[in-house]
Design a protein around this motif. Structure first.
Motif, PDB file in Angstrom:
ATOM      1  N   PRO A  23      79.013  30.110 -55.547  1.00 26.12           N
ATOM      2  CA  PRO A  23      78.018  30.466 -56.575  1.00 26.12           C
ATOM      3  C   PRO A  23      78.071  29.497 -57.756  1.00 26.12           C
ATOM      4  CG  PRO A  23      79.310  32.382 -55.941  1.00 26.12           C
ATOM      5  CD  PRO A  23      79.956  31.190 -55.296  1.00 26.12           C
ATOM      6  N   GLU A  24      76.895  29.145 -58.252  1.00 21.85           N
ATOM      7  CA  GLU A  24      76.804  28.297 -59.426  1.00 21.85           C
ATOM      8  C   GLU A  24      77.261  29.088 -60.644  1.00 21.85           C
ATOM      9  OE1 GLU A  24      74.313  29.331 -57.549  1.00 21.85           O
ATOM     10  OE2 GLU A  24      73.337  27.607 -56.633  1.00 21.85           O
ATOM     11  N   ARG A  25      77.949  28.421 -61.551  1.00 24.93           N
ATOM     12  CA  ARG A  25      78.397  29.061 -62.789  1.00 24.93           C
ATOM     13  C   ARG A  25      78.011  28.168 -63.960  1.00 24.93           C
ATOM     14  NH1 ARG A  25      79.684  34.191 -62.986  1.00 24.93           N
ATOM     15  NH2 ARG A  25      80.743  33.676 -64.908  1.00 24.93           N
ATOM     16  N   ARG A  43      70.565  29.955 -66.371  1.00 26.20           N
ATOM     17  CA  ARG A  43      71.218  30.041 -65.064  1.00 26.20           C
ATOM     18  C   ARG A  43      70.834  28.831 -64.239  1.00 26.20           C
ATOM     19  NH1 ARG A  43      72.551  35.727 -63.524  1.00 26.20           N
ATOM     20  NH2 ARG A  43      72.342  36.923 -65.434  1.00 26.20           N
ATOM     21  N   ASN A  87      80.094  24.062 -59.343  1.00 22.97           N
ATOM     22  CA  ASN A  87      79.442  24.223 -58.040  1.00 22.97           C
ATOM     23  C   ASN A  87      77.989  23.773 -58.006  1.00 22.97           C
ATOM     24  OD1 ASN A  87      81.881  25.435 -57.126  1.00 22.97           O
ATOM     25  ND2 ASN A  87      81.207  27.368 -58.008  1.00 22.97           N
ATOM     26  N   GLY A 106      72.813  31.550 -60.114  1.00 25.47           N
ATOM     27  CA  GLY A 106      74.156  32.007 -60.445  1.00 25.47           C
ATOM     28  C   GLY A 106      74.206  32.516 -61.876  1.00 25.47           C
ATOM     29  N   ALA A 107      75.328  33.079 -62.249  1.00 25.81           N
ATOM     30  CA  ALA A 107      75.487  33.695 -63.569  1.00 25.81           C
ATOM     31  C   ALA A 107      76.095  32.722 -64.566  1.00 25.81           C
ATOM     32  CB  ALA A 107      76.366  34.933 -63.448  1.00 25.81           C
ATOM     33  N   ALA A 143      70.366  27.278 -60.047  1.00 26.93           N
ATOM     34  CA  ALA A 143      70.275  27.534 -58.604  1.00 26.93           C
ATOM     35  C   ALA A 143      70.208  26.206 -57.874  1.00 26.93           C
ATOM     36  CB  ALA A 143      69.044  28.370 -58.271  1.00 26.93           C
ATOM     37  N   ASN A 144      71.112  26.017 -56.927  1.00 26.86           N
ATOM     38  CA  ASN A 144      71.067  24.812 -56.090  1.00 26.86           C
ATOM     39  C   ASN A 144      69.867  24.851 -55.149  1.00 26.86           C
ATOM     40  OD1 ASN A 144      73.454  23.561 -57.075  1.00 26.86           O
ATOM     41  ND2 ASN A 144      74.678  24.989 -55.878  1.00 26.86           N
ATOM     42  N   ASP A 154      68.320  31.322 -55.710  1.00 25.02           N
ATOM     43  CA  ASP A 154      69.443  32.226 -55.986  1.00 25.02           C
ATOM     44  C   ASP A 154      70.201  31.711 -57.213  1.00 25.02           C
ATOM     45  OD1 ASP A 154      68.861  33.699 -53.623  1.00 25.02           O
ATOM     46  OD2 ASP A 154      69.893  32.155 -52.456  1.00 25.02           O
TER      47      ASP A 154
END
Length: 186
Positions: free
Chosen positions: A45-47, A112, A71, A121-122, A114-115, A119
């Motif tokens: 997950p992206e942070r 936020r 990430n 990430g937080a 998203a790659n 979706d």
């Protein structure tokens, strides 16, 4: 899988134990799967850990926002979301990317990443973009001085925020100087 039409189906990706790419194959009967080499990537997950700048003026479209985190994956679907509005992101490294801000209204904006463009990430607790109302100038006292400068100028208006070391006045091409906060209107 759900049939959409003769050239498309929809599958729900199962949870993966670790990041990485897998081969995705399809079957009409659940026994014999396609042999094409389609790859599906799972990523952590992206942070979002930090932003620079962390404060911007309302309406400041085009400002470059550096996003620090974890990430991030380079690709055409990499996006930042600002209160749910997605904008393209420029990959810098797995821990940094850059987004060009749209015009934003004053307030606290959730950021936020998203790659895959979908979706998001937080962000870490406390990480948000603060969009401040622009300072407005309505009156200067005095309105001018001799070339030597060094004249204290009282600036009256609205929207001034006490921020030591960052509150400033710009005298055109002559230069920027730090200002002293008196009140939100002076």
């Amino acid at each position: 899988a759900r049939w959409l039409n003769g050239s498309a189906i929809a599958c729900v990706a199962p949870a993966a134990p670790a990041p990485g790419a897998v081969t995705l194959a399809a079957s009409n009967n659940g026994l014999h799967f396609s042999s094409e080499d389609a790859r599906y990537a799972y990523h952590a997950p992206e942070r979002v850990h930090g932003l620079a700048p962390s404060h911007v003026a309302a309406g400041a479209a085009g400002v470059s926002l550096d996003v620090r985190g974890a990430n991030f994956v380079d690709g055409p679907t990499l996006r930042c979301a600002l209160d749910g509005v997605a904008v393209a992101a420029e990959f810098v490294s797995p821990t940094q990317l850059r987004c060009s801000l749209p015009a934003l209204a004053p307030g606290v904006v959730d950021v936020r990443v998203a790659n895959n463009g979908r979706d998001f990430g937080a962000a870490d607790d406390g990480v948000a973009l603060v969009v401040e109302a622009r300072a407005r100038v309505s009156l200067l006292s005095p309105q001018g001085s001799m070339l030597g400068g060094e004249q204290i100028v009282r600036v009256h208006g609205s929207g001034f925020i006490e921020r030591p070391g960052r509150l400033a006045c710009r005298f055109g091409d002559v230069g920027d100087v730090l200002a002293t906060f008196v009140s939100p209107s002076e």
